[in-house]
Design a protein around this motif. Structure first.
Motif, PDB file in Angstrom:
ATOM      1  N   MET A  39       0.847  -1.184   0.000  1.00  0.00           N
ATOM      2  CA  MET A  39       0.000   0.000   0.000  1.00  0.00           C
ATOM      3  C   MET A  39       0.884   1.235   0.000  1.00  0.00           C
ATOM      4  N   LYS A  40       0.329   2.332  -0.545  1.00  0.00           N
ATOM      5  CA  LYS A  40       1.074   3.577  -0.631  1.00  0.00           C
ATOM      6  C   LYS A  40       0.098   4.741  -0.537  1.00  0.00           C
ATOM      7  N   GLU A  41       0.505   5.770   0.196  1.00  0.00           N
ATOM      8  CA  GLU A  41      -0.331   6.951   0.358  1.00  0.00           C
ATOM      9  C   GLU A  41       0.012   7.978  -0.721  1.00  0.00           C
ATOM     10  N   PHE A  42      -1.027   8.610  -1.279  1.00  0.00           N
ATOM     11  CA  PHE A  42      -0.863   9.642  -2.290  1.00  0.00           C
ATOM     12  C   PHE A  42      -1.651  10.873  -1.864  1.00  0.00           C
ATOM     13  N   GLU A  43      -1.159  12.042  -2.246  1.00  0.00           N
ATOM     14  CA  GLU A  43      -1.867  13.285  -1.989  1.00  0.00           C
ATOM     15  C   GLU A  43      -2.294  13.881  -3.328  1.00  0.00           C
ATOM     16  N   ILE A  44      -3.573  14.222  -3.449  1.00  0.00           N
ATOM     17  CA  ILE A  44      -4.126  14.754  -4.685  1.00  0.00           C
ATOM     18  C   ILE A  44      -4.529  16.212  -4.448  1.00  0.00           C
ATOM     19  N   ASN A  45      -4.062  17.089  -5.326  1.00  0.00           N
ATOM     20  CA  ASN A  45      -4.454  18.496  -5.270  1.00  0.00           C
ATOM     21  C   ASN A  45      -5.798  18.628  -5.976  1.00  0.00           C
ATOM     22  N   LEU A  46      -6.851  18.873  -5.228  1.00  0.00           N
ATOM     23  CA  LEU A  46      -8.200  18.938  -5.786  1.00  0.00           C
ATOM     24  C   LEU A  46      -8.468  20.221  -6.567  1.00  0.00           C
ATOM     25  N   SER A  47      -7.757  21.292  -6.271  1.00  0.00           N
ATOM     26  CA  SER A  47      -8.032  22.564  -6.929  1.00  0.00           C
ATOM     27  C   SER A  47      -7.764  22.510  -8.430  1.00  0.00           C
TER      28      SER A  47
END
Length: 87
Positions: A39-47
Motif C-alpha cells: 500500500m502507498k499513500e498519495f496526496e491529490i491536489n483537488l483545486s
C-alpha cells in the motif's frame, strides 16, 4: 470518502464538499510501480480539478494492491483518525 479501482493504478476519487459532489479521475501510479500486497499513500491536489473548491485543497488517499487488484480508500481511519498507511 470512498474509492475503489481495479485498473492499472488509476482511481476515481469522490469527494463531497458543501453538499456538492465532485468526481475526479486521477492516475496515481503505473500498475507495476507497486508490488502485490502493498500500500502507498498519495496526496491529490483537488483545486486542479474543481477550482471552486479553493486553492491548495488536497486529499490523501491510500492505494492498496492486493491479489493484483487495486483498491483506493481515504488514508485515515474513520474511527481513530490515524493514518492507515502505518497498518
Amino acid at each position: 470518502m470512498s474509492q475503489k479501482t481495479e485498473g492499472a493504478g488509476e482511481t476515481t476519487t469522490t469527494t463531497t464538499t458543501n453538499n456538492d459532489e465532485v468526481i475526479i479521475e486521477h492516475k496515481l501510479c503505473n500498475s507495476d510501480d507497486m508490488q502485490d500486497e502493498s500500500m502507498k499513500e498519495f496526496e491529490i491536489n483537488l483545486s486542479q480539478y474543481a477550482p471552486n473548491i479553493g486553492e491548495n485543497k488536497t486529499v490523501k488517499v491510500l492505494l492498496i494492491k492486493q491479489r493484483n487488484r487495486f483498491y483506493c480508500l481515504a488514508s485515515r481511519c474513520t474511527h481513530y483518525s490515524v493514518p492507515l498507511v502505518n497498518g
